[in-house]
Design a protein around this motif. Structure first.
Motif, PDB file in Angstrom:
ATOM      1  N   GLU A  96       0.835  -1.194   0.000  1.00 64.58           N
ATOM      2  CA  GLU A  96       0.000   0.000   0.000  1.00 64.58           C
ATOM      3  C   GLU A  96       0.875   1.251   0.000  1.00 64.58           C
ATOM      4  O   GLU A  96       0.558   2.246  -0.646  1.00 64.58           O
ATOM      5  CB  GLU A  96      -0.937  -0.025   1.201  1.00 64.58           C
ATOM      6  N   ALA A  97       1.996   1.174   0.729  1.00 62.67           N
ATOM      7  CA  ALA A  97       2.929   2.309   0.745  1.00 62.67           C
ATOM      8  C   ALA A  97       3.496   2.527  -0.652  1.00 62.67           C
ATOM      9  O   ALA A  97       3.617   3.667  -1.126  1.00 62.67           O
ATOM     10  CB  ALA A  97       4.050   2.039   1.737  1.00 62.67           C
ATOM     11  N   LEU A  98       3.816   1.423  -1.316  1.00 56.43           N
ATOM     12  CA  LEU A  98       4.353   1.529  -2.672  1.00 56.43           C
ATOM     13  C   LEU A  98       3.315   2.124  -3.616  1.00 56.43           C
ATOM     14  O   LEU A  98       3.631   2.971  -4.448  1.00 56.43           O
ATOM     15  CB  LEU A  98       4.791   0.146  -3.156  1.00 56.43           C
ATOM     16  N   GLU A  99       2.071   1.691  -3.473  1.00 58.90           N
ATOM     17  CA  GLU A  99       0.995   2.251  -4.294  1.00 58.90           C
ATOM     18  C   GLU A  99       0.885   3.751  -4.081  1.00 58.90           C
ATOM     19  O   GLU A  99       0.783   4.531  -5.038  1.00 58.90           O
ATOM     20  CB  GLU A  99      -0.342   1.623  -3.908  1.00 58.90           C
TER      21      GLU A  99
ATOM     22  N   ALA B 274       7.467  13.089 -10.040  1.00 56.02           N
ATOM     23  CA  ALA B 274       8.694  13.042  -9.255  1.00 56.02           C
ATOM     24  C   ALA B 274       9.383  11.695  -9.443  1.00 56.02           C
ATOM     25  O   ALA B 274       8.763  10.739  -9.920  1.00 56.02           O
ATOM     26  CB  ALA B 274       8.369  13.245  -7.778  1.00 56.02           C
ATOM     27  N   GLU B 275      10.641  11.636  -9.038  1.00 59.12           N
ATOM     28  CA  GLU B 275      11.374  10.383  -9.088  1.00 59.12           C
ATOM     29  C   GLU B 275      10.952   9.531  -7.895  1.00 59.12           C
ATOM     30  O   GLU B 275      10.776  10.046  -6.791  1.00 59.12           O
ATOM     31  CB  GLU B 275      12.882  10.635  -9.058  1.00 59.12           C
ATOM     32  N   LEU B 276      10.840   8.245  -8.129  1.00 52.35           N
ATOM     33  CA  LEU B 276      10.460   7.331  -7.061  1.00 52.35           C
ATOM     34  C   LEU B 276      11.709   6.586  -6.613  1.00 52.35           C
ATOM     35  O   LEU B 276      12.390   5.950  -7.414  1.00 52.35           O
ATOM     36  CB  LEU B 276       9.405   6.336  -7.576  1.00 52.35           C
ATOM     37  N   VAL B 277      11.994   6.707  -5.309  1.00 54.55           N
ATOM     38  CA  VAL B 277      13.186   6.051  -4.775  1.00 54.55           C
ATOM     39  C   VAL B 277      12.737   4.986  -3.783  1.00 54.55           C
ATOM     40  O   VAL B 277      12.078   5.295  -2.786  1.00 54.55           O
ATOM     41  CB  VAL B 277      14.109   7.068  -4.060  1.00 54.55           C
ATOM     42  N   GLY B 278      13.067   3.747  -4.081  1.00 54.49           N
ATOM     43  CA  GLY B 278      12.751   2.663  -3.169  1.00 54.49           C
ATOM     44  C   GLY B 278      13.915   2.472  -2.206  1.00 54.49           C
ATOM     45  O   GLY B 278      15.065   2.399  -2.633  1.00 54.49           O
TER      46      GLY B 278
ATOM     47  N   LEU C 127       8.788  -2.618  -6.921  1.00 57.45           N
ATOM     48  CA  LEU C 127       9.010  -1.207  -7.246  1.00 57.45           C
ATOM     49  C   LEU C 127       9.116  -1.030  -8.764  1.00 57.45           C
ATOM     50  O   LEU C 127       8.511  -0.114  -9.346  1.00 57.45           O
ATOM     51  CB  LEU C 127      10.296  -0.705  -6.567  1.00 57.45           C
ATOM     52  N   ALA C 128       9.881  -1.913  -9.387  1.00 55.43           N
ATOM     53  CA  ALA C 128      10.059  -1.821 -10.840  1.00 55.43           C
ATOM     54  C   ALA C 128       8.726  -1.969 -11.554  1.00 55.43           C
ATOM     55  O   ALA C 128       8.429  -1.243 -12.511  1.00 55.43           O
ATOM     56  CB  ALA C 128      11.038  -2.899 -11.302  1.00 55.43           C
ATOM     57  N   ALA C 129       7.914  -2.914 -11.083  1.00 52.50           N
ATOM     58  CA  ALA C 129       6.614  -3.147 -11.735  1.00 52.50           C
ATOM     59  C   ALA C 129       5.713  -1.933 -11.572  1.00 52.50           C
ATOM     60  O   ALA C 129       5.047  -1.503 -12.526  1.00 52.50           O
ATOM     61  CB  ALA C 129       5.960  -4.392 -11.135  1.00 52.50           C
ATOM     62  N   ALA C 130       5.688  -1.382 -10.359  1.00 46.05           N
ATOM     63  CA  ALA C 130       4.829  -0.218 -10.120  1.00 46.05           C
ATOM     64  C   ALA C 130       5.292   0.972 -10.964  1.00 46.05           C
ATOM     65  O   ALA C 130       4.466   1.705 -11.545  1.00 46.05           O
ATOM     66  CB  ALA C 130       4.859   0.138  -8.636  1.00 46.05           C
ATOM     67  N   ALA C 131       6.603   1.160 -11.050  1.00 43.49           N
ATOM     68  CA  ALA C 131       7.120   2.291 -11.819  1.00 43.49           C
ATOM     69  C   ALA C 131       6.855   2.111 -13.303  1.00 43.49           C
ATOM     70  O   ALA C 131       6.494   3.062 -14.011  1.00 43.49           O
ATOM     71  CB  ALA C 131       8.629   2.422 -11.568  1.00 43.49           C
ATOM     72  N   ALA C 132       6.996   0.863 -13.772  1.00 47.18           N
ATOM     73  CA  ALA C 132       6.755   0.604 -15.201  1.00 47.18           C
ATOM     74  C   ALA C 132       5.301   0.859 -15.557  1.00 47.18           C
ATOM     75  O   ALA C 132       4.996   1.387 -16.625  1.00 47.18           O
ATOM     76  CB  ALA C 132       7.144  -0.838 -15.530  1.00 47.18           C
ATOM     77  N   ALA C 133       4.424   0.471 -14.640  1.00 46.62           N
ATOM     78  CA  ALA C 133       2.996   0.645 -14.924  1.00 46.62           C
ATOM     79  C   ALA C 133       2.636   2.112 -15.083  1.00 46.62           C
ATOM     80  O   ALA C 133       1.723   2.459 -15.845  1.00 46.62           O
ATOM     81  CB  ALA C 133       2.175   0.012 -13.804  1.00 46.62           C
ATOM     82  N   LEU C 134       3.345   2.987 -14.356  1.00 46.41           N
ATOM     83  CA  LEU C 134       3.025   4.416 -14.412  1.00 46.41           C
ATOM     84  C   LEU C 134       4.084   5.221 -15.163  1.00 46.41           C
ATOM     85  O   LEU C 134       4.045   6.449 -15.173  1.00 46.41           O
ATOM     86  CB  LEU C 134       2.878   4.956 -12.984  1.00 46.41           C
ATOM     87  N   ASN C 135       5.018   4.486 -15.740  1.00 41.54           N
ATOM     88  CA  ASN C 135       6.068   5.129 -16.536  1.00 41.54           C
ATOM     89  C   ASN C 135       6.852   6.149 -15.702  1.00 41.54           C
ATOM     90  O   ASN C 135       7.008   7.318 -16.081  1.00 41.54           O
ATOM     91  CB  ASN C 135       5.437   5.796 -17.776  1.00 41.54           C
ATOM     92  N   LEU C 136       7.337   5.685 -14.571  1.00 37.92           N
ATOM     93  CA  LEU C 136       8.018   6.580 -13.637  1.00 37.92           C
ATOM     94  C   LEU C 136       9.533   6.406 -13.731  1.00 37.92           C
ATOM     95  O   LEU C 136      10.029   5.319 -14.057  1.00 37.92           O
ATOM     96  CB  LEU C 136       7.587   6.258 -12.205  1.00 37.92           C
ATOM     97  N   GLN C 137      10.209   7.462 -13.375  1.00 36.46           N
ATOM     98  CA  GLN C 137      11.655   7.363 -13.186  1.00 36.46           C
ATOM     99  C   GLN C 137      11.862   6.799 -11.782  1.00 36.46           C
ATOM    100  O   GLN C 137      11.222   7.262 -10.825  1.00 36.46           O
ATOM    101  CB  GLN C 137      12.290   8.735 -13.322  1.00 36.46           C
ATOM    102  N   TRP C 138      12.743   5.825 -11.621  1.00 33.88           N
ATOM    103  CA  TRP C 138      12.861   5.195 -10.304  1.00 33.88           C
ATOM    104  C   TRP C 138      14.271   4.734 -10.035  1.00 33.88           C
ATOM    105  O   TRP C 138      15.098   4.583 -10.943  1.00 33.88           O
ATOM    106  CB  TRP C 138      11.890   4.019 -10.186  1.00 33.88           C
TER     107      TRP C 138
ATOM    108  N   ALA D 191       3.984   5.525  -5.519  1.00 26.71           N
ATOM    109  CA  ALA D 191       3.954   5.538  -6.988  1.00 26.71           C
ATOM    110  C   ALA D 191       2.879   6.488  -7.488  1.00 26.71           C
ATOM    111  O   ALA D 191       3.083   7.224  -8.467  1.00 26.71           O
ATOM    112  CB  ALA D 191       3.704   4.119  -7.509  1.00 26.71           C
ATOM    113  N   GLY D 192       1.731   6.471  -6.831  1.00 21.11           N
ATOM    114  CA  GLY D 192       0.655   7.377  -7.226  1.00 21.11           C
ATOM    115  C   GLY D 192       1.073   8.826  -7.100  1.00 21.11           C
ATOM    116  O   GLY D 192       0.793   9.659  -7.977  1.00 21.11           O
TER     117      GLY D 192
END
Lengths: 807, 276
Positions: free
Chosen positions: B25-28, B39-43, B93-104, B31-32
């Motif tokens: 849920e935190a990752l969601e 913004a960049e997402l840093v795991g 993290l990679a999957a969530a970022a890919a789904a939203l096309n995020l820099q991570w 990522a959201g």
């Protein structure tokens, strides 16, 4: 013993066009019904009228005799007045998902129930989430959650505090929990722990063991608490769902309270919704995933209604025809759909068979088509015997496939089955299938020929008119109608009969219509009918032409003039499909001394059929009984159908064979200008045969091709004289005295006509005058007998000489 | 009134990861927010040094959460378990970022979880916590949830079911938190609940009016709940009552008070988005 030639008017029975009360068929408005089939029509009326078990019908008779038409017309009168049987539907069985429930509904209410259930699901999809989003639910669920959260919290918190009091931390690991001593607020390192006094270490370890035991107890409790929490949440959900679904279901139950099993089904729906309420709160399409996933799958398909049979109000009893009566098409089937490499199904994939559609009414099936379909006959019988439609997979029954399938609840069956077929099928079924007489108690036997009388000509005329109108043909004038009727008599092979093959008559009319339209005429005349008949004949005439050509070229030896002893023209008929024609065949006989045996060469070489052999044996018996009563019958004779290379069957040449034998024995030549057909009995009486018209026309064509000389003609049995419906060209030749047809009743009449010598009547002692055919035959046989006796007397002396020589 | 004229610039969002469900849920949420704020997402996966230290103790035992079986805790097993968790966290993290096309990006550090996250806060604008290392509390809302639809809802299947909650006291950081919460709620297509600490009805009405006006300008609305105080216990009760999907928190004291933050995380039951 003079045999009279048949007069031209005896060769054809005309249909008088003046008897019709119309100029053309366009004026006829009265609907034609089957006529001349009173027995069959009565049986059909009885069969469809009686409401008793096993009184199904078998309607038999040749193709084209109007069997279906008559049955359908009778049903069209009866079925609309009968009550509509109502709708049938299958619904999911929530208790046993593999056994869908069959619902019997009043007319039109199957579709209504399906729609109501669709609406129910739609409403529940809206109502249930709203209920679960309500403040009331949130509060009550929150209270339960809070209660257990507090319980967990308290348990862990107290344990955590107890541990903290001992400077021990309760920590979460990737897979569970652990305890660790603290030093300065952080977990103690192994080195620091090692440096502790032994007593302290033991104390800490003991405390941790004690805490672990308590933690273990808490974790076990947590599992139990979670179970309790789920149970309470489930109970709350049930309560809330019942609130959401109860009203809708109660409304439906009230609406369908008069329909058996539906209220009970709705109760099961309500229970299922309550137990699977989560599905209504998930984001999904109402149709859900594929079939066959049963009650466990989040699918609303199980709340659907599969309406198998829908009836219309006032529609009467159904009348269904099944043209492709496979097992599945009759009984119904359960379809499967592939999903992830396996075949799945559910009750929505149950498909009705013809029995479902005809339930409460009538089902018409072709017997031959039914019997050639694997297990279809057995399936039909089982359904009729048990009075139930039980859908079973053939593959399952025989272990050919093993996949998820259903066993739908059987549907009660009340149907009257009408089978159409040949007589032979009826007789075979009757003889070999013990179920058949029990299940098909009514037989309607359609005759291929109808009696021809002035009144029936008029009725047939109306039938012709009806066919013209039904097939949207040009109007037939009264002469054309008369010609059609005359041709129908020819098709029947009897001037006193009409053909019941309505299909053949209909085809002829269509072709006559074609020729009339081709000539730009709006009305079909007799000439068009004649042209159609000739065209039909011409299209099928190739083989006849080739065979007649062989005769005319002399390849096949047939004499049509002159005389010759022991040689006669017989007549053979060839049936090719629905076309028959005849050709003359030379039959020869030779006689000599022997032991009384007549050798049928055809039989010896296995080219003679049983009936033909019977005819030869009969004439042998006739010869012996008439001429050799008082002495041995010392005759050896051979009979041959010359230049025939195929099977000869039938006894219609036995008269010709007998005449050839008599001619040979008497050494009296036979006129080759005549051909003979007819069978004889042991008393020498000539008996009727079939296809007299074709046989006369066959010989006539050969004679005409060679030139009619006024001597040529055909001898036919007197019993066939009323059958004649000869072609116009034959009749014209007879009228002109260039061709003759003789009707004979006894072999003596025939031999006299053929030889020009009196046959000779027996005297009181059984003897014949010497200058007659019979007298000469008797003398020859007497001579042969005496010679035989002499030879027999010499034989013992010769035997003694041979014996003496050996000693 | 210190209403922000523009959305505060957020360039880097740190999300603290582990294998727990709450971390999903935190990752969601992270990522959201990264998607909403570009913004960049840093795991950040923290190998808890205290766990490693515990595993080195001679008597260390682990009680299985599901099996209730007590077993020996070995250092090597612990290291492997943490590495495995890190791999899983990176994959998620990679999957969530890919789904939203995020820099991570993804980092693994060893240390005390909260301290490590706070260290990573340097240069970050938002940090999203799943739970605290010593958290033993875990409770879930009932499975019954509202219906939704569409790919966005499916993508935020945890967040979309329950409201995003934020605390609004009218301060500048509270406005930032409101803006962040609004962005997250809009992205996850879920509701927004604003907790307003106010001593009296008048104060509550005034702050509610301010926030409501701001939201209305953005065609949004929220549910407003009055809190009689800003104490953590009061906030916690309110958040749990709302069955929040995430709490957007702006307490300026939190980063400095790790014990309080740890206590908050241990009892919150939902992700915490800390606005710096």
């Amino acid at each position: 013993m003079a045999v009279e030639r048949l007069k031209p008017e005896a060769l054809y029975r005309r249909c008088n066009p003046a008897q019709f009360d119309f100029d053309s068929t366009a004026e006829v408005t009265e609907a034609a019904d089957a006529f001349g089939q009173a027995r069959a029509a009565g049986a059909v009326e009885f069969g469809i009228g009686i409401e008793r078990e096993g009184y199904n019908l078998y309607v038999m008779g040749p193709v084209g005799t109007g069997k279906r038409t008559l049955v359908k017309s009778r049903l069209a009168r009866k079925a609309p007045g009968e009550p509509s049987p109502g709708d049938w539907a299958y619904a999911h069985n929530f208790r046993q998902p593999s056994k869908p429930i069959a619902l019997a509904l009043p007319v039109g209410r199957g579709a209504a129930l399906r729609k109501d259930m669709e609406q129910l699901v739609e409403e529940l999809c809206a109502t249930i989430p709203a209920v679960f989003e309500s403040e009331e639910y949130r509060t009550r669920a929150g209270q339960i959650e809070a209660e257990y959260s507090e319980r967990h919290e308290k348990a862990f918190s107290e344990l955590g505090k107890e541990a903290a009091a001992e400077k021990i931390a309760l920590m979460r690991t990737p897979a569970g929990f652990t305890f660790a001593p603290l030093k300065d607020g952080e977990v103690i390192s192994a080195e620091d722990f090692g440096a502790l006094p032994q007593e302290e270490k033991q104390r800490l370890e003991a405390i941790i063991r004690e805490l672990q035991a308590k933690l273990e107890n808490i974790v076990r409790n947590v599992v139990r608490w979670r179970r309790e929490q789920r149970s309470r949440i489930k109970e709350l959900n049930r309560e809330m769902t019942l609130f959401a679904v109860g009203g809708h279901v109660a409304e439906l139950k009230e609406r369908y309270r008069d329909v058996e099993k539906v209220p009970e089904y709705l109760d099961m729906v309500q229970q299922d919704v309550i137990e699977n309420v989560e599905e209504f709160t998930k984001a999904q399409e109402p149709s859900g995933p594929g079939p066959g996933q049963g009650a466990e799958a989040p699918s609303f398909r199980r709340y659907g209604i599969n309406v198998l049979v829908q009836c219309e109000e006032g529609g009467g009893a159904p009348v269904c025809s099944e043209d492709h009566p496979t097992y599945q098409n009759l009984i119904g089937r359960v379809e499967h759909v592939p999903q992830f490499g396996t075949l799945l199904t559910d009750f929505t994939l149950i498909r009705p068979g013809a029995l479902h559609c005809a339930n409460g009414g009538y089902l018409l099936i072709d017997a031959h088509k039914l019997l050639i379909q694997p297990y279809a006959w057995e399936g039909l019988k089982r359904a009729l015997s048990t009075r139930q439609i039980r859908i079973e997979s053939l593959g399952e029954m025989f272990g050919l496939v093993s996949t998820v399938t259903l066993a739908p609840e059987p549907i009660p069956l009340d149907v009257k089955v009408v089978l159409f077929g040949d007589r032979i099928i009826y007789y075979l079924l009757h003889a070999y299938d013990p179920d058949f007489p029990r299940l098909f108690k009514v037989a309607a036997d359609f005759d291929e020929r109808l009696d021809r009388a002035p009144e029936s000509d008029r009725v047939y005329g109306r039938l012709v008119a009806a066919l013209a109108q039904h097939n949207k043909l040009a109007a037939f004038d009264r002469n054309a109608v008369a010609r059609v009727i005359e041709h129908s008599a020819r098709l029947a092979g009897d001037a006193r009969k009409l053909s019941a093959n309505v299909q053949a008559v209909s085809d002829l009319m269509s072709e006559a219509d074609h020729w009339a339209r081709l000539d730009g005429r709006e009305r079909v005349g007799a000439g068009d009918v004649e042209r159609a008949i000739e065209a039909q004949r011409g299209r099928a005439d190739r083989l006849r032409e080739r065979m007649h050509e062989q005769i005319l070229r002399g390849t096949v030896l047939i004499d049509t003039e002159g005389t010759r002893a022991g040689q006669i023209n017989g007549l053979s008929v060839l049936q090719l499909g629905d076309y028959a024609f005849a050709e003359p065949t030379r039959i020869t006989a030779t006689t000599r001394l022997g032991d009384g045996k007549v050798i049928d060469v055809q039989r010896e070489v296995e080219l003679g059929g049983a009936i033909h052999s019977k005819g030869v044996l009969i004439l042998s018996a006739f010869l012996a009984a008439r001429y050799s009563l008082k002495r041995p019958h010392s005759l050896a004779a051979s009979l041959v159908f010359e230049q025939t290379y195929g099977l000869v069957e039938g006894d219609s040449a036995s008269l010709a064979e007998l005449c050839a034998l008599l001619s040979s024995l008497a050494d009296v030549p036979i006129r080759q200008s005549l051909a003979v057909t007819g069978s004889v009995n042991q008393l020498g009486e000539v008996q009727a045969i079939g296809a007299a018209n074709e046989k006369i026309e066959g010989f006539f064509e050969i004679c005409r091709a060679r030139g009619l000389n006024g001597e040529q003609g055909v001898l036919i049995p007197a019993g066939n004289a009323p059958d004649l419906m000869l072609r116009a060209d034959v009749r014209e030749a007879v009228a002109a005295g260039r061709f003759h047809i003789y009707a004979v009743s006894h072999v003596d009449e025939a031999i006299e006509l053929l030889t020009g010598m009196p046959a000779g009547a027996p005297d009181t002692g059984g003897g014949f005058a010497p200058d007659t055919v019979n007298g000469r035959v008797a003398k020859r046989l007497r001579d042969l007998s005496e010679r035989q006796s002499k030879l027999a007397a010499r034989e013992p002396a010769r035997a003694r000489v041979r014996a003496k020589g050996r000693t | 009134m210190s209403e922000p004229r523009t959305m505060p610039e957020v360039r880097r969002i740190v999300v603290a990861l582990d294998a727990a469900r709450i971390a999903e849920e935190a990752l969601e949420a992270a990522a959201g927010l990264a998607a909403a704020l570009q913004a960049e997402l840093v795991g950040l996966f923290v190998e808890d040094i205290e766990l490693m230290r515990t595993a080195q103790l001679p008597f260390a035992r682990e009680l299985g959460l599901a099996s209730a079986v007590l077993r020996r805790l070995e250092t090597s097993d612990m290291e492997r378990a943490l590495r495995l968790q890190a791999v899983h966290s990176r994959e998620r993290l990679a999957a969530a970022a890919a789904a939203l096309n995020l820099q991570w990006s993804f980092q693994v550090v060893r240390g005390q979880p909260l301290a490590a996250v706070f260290d990573a806060l340097e240069g970050s604008d938002l940090v999203v916590f799943g739970r605290a290392g010593r958290l033993v509390q875990e409770h879930r809302a009932p499975s019954i949830a509202a219906r939704g639809g569409g790919a966005q809802t499916e993508r935020f299947r945890h967040l979309s079911l329950r409201p995003i909650v934020t605390l609004f006291d009218g301060s500048e950081r509270a406005w930032h938190a409101l803006a962040v919460a609004h962005a997250l709620a809009a992205t996850a297509r879920t509701r927004l609940t604003v907790l307003v600490p106010a001593e009296d009805a008048g104060e509550f009405a005034r702050r509610r009016q301010e926030a409501r006006a701001w939201l209305e300008e953005r065609d949004s609305m929220a549910r407003f709940v009055q809190l009689l105080g800003k104490e953590m216990r009061v906030v916690l009760d309110a958040v749990r009552k709302e069955r929040a999907a995430a709490l957007v928190w702006h307490d300026p004291t939190a980063p400095k008070d790790r014990a309080a933050l740890r206590a908050l995380l241990s009892e919150l039951g939902c992700p915490l988005v800390l606005v710096s």
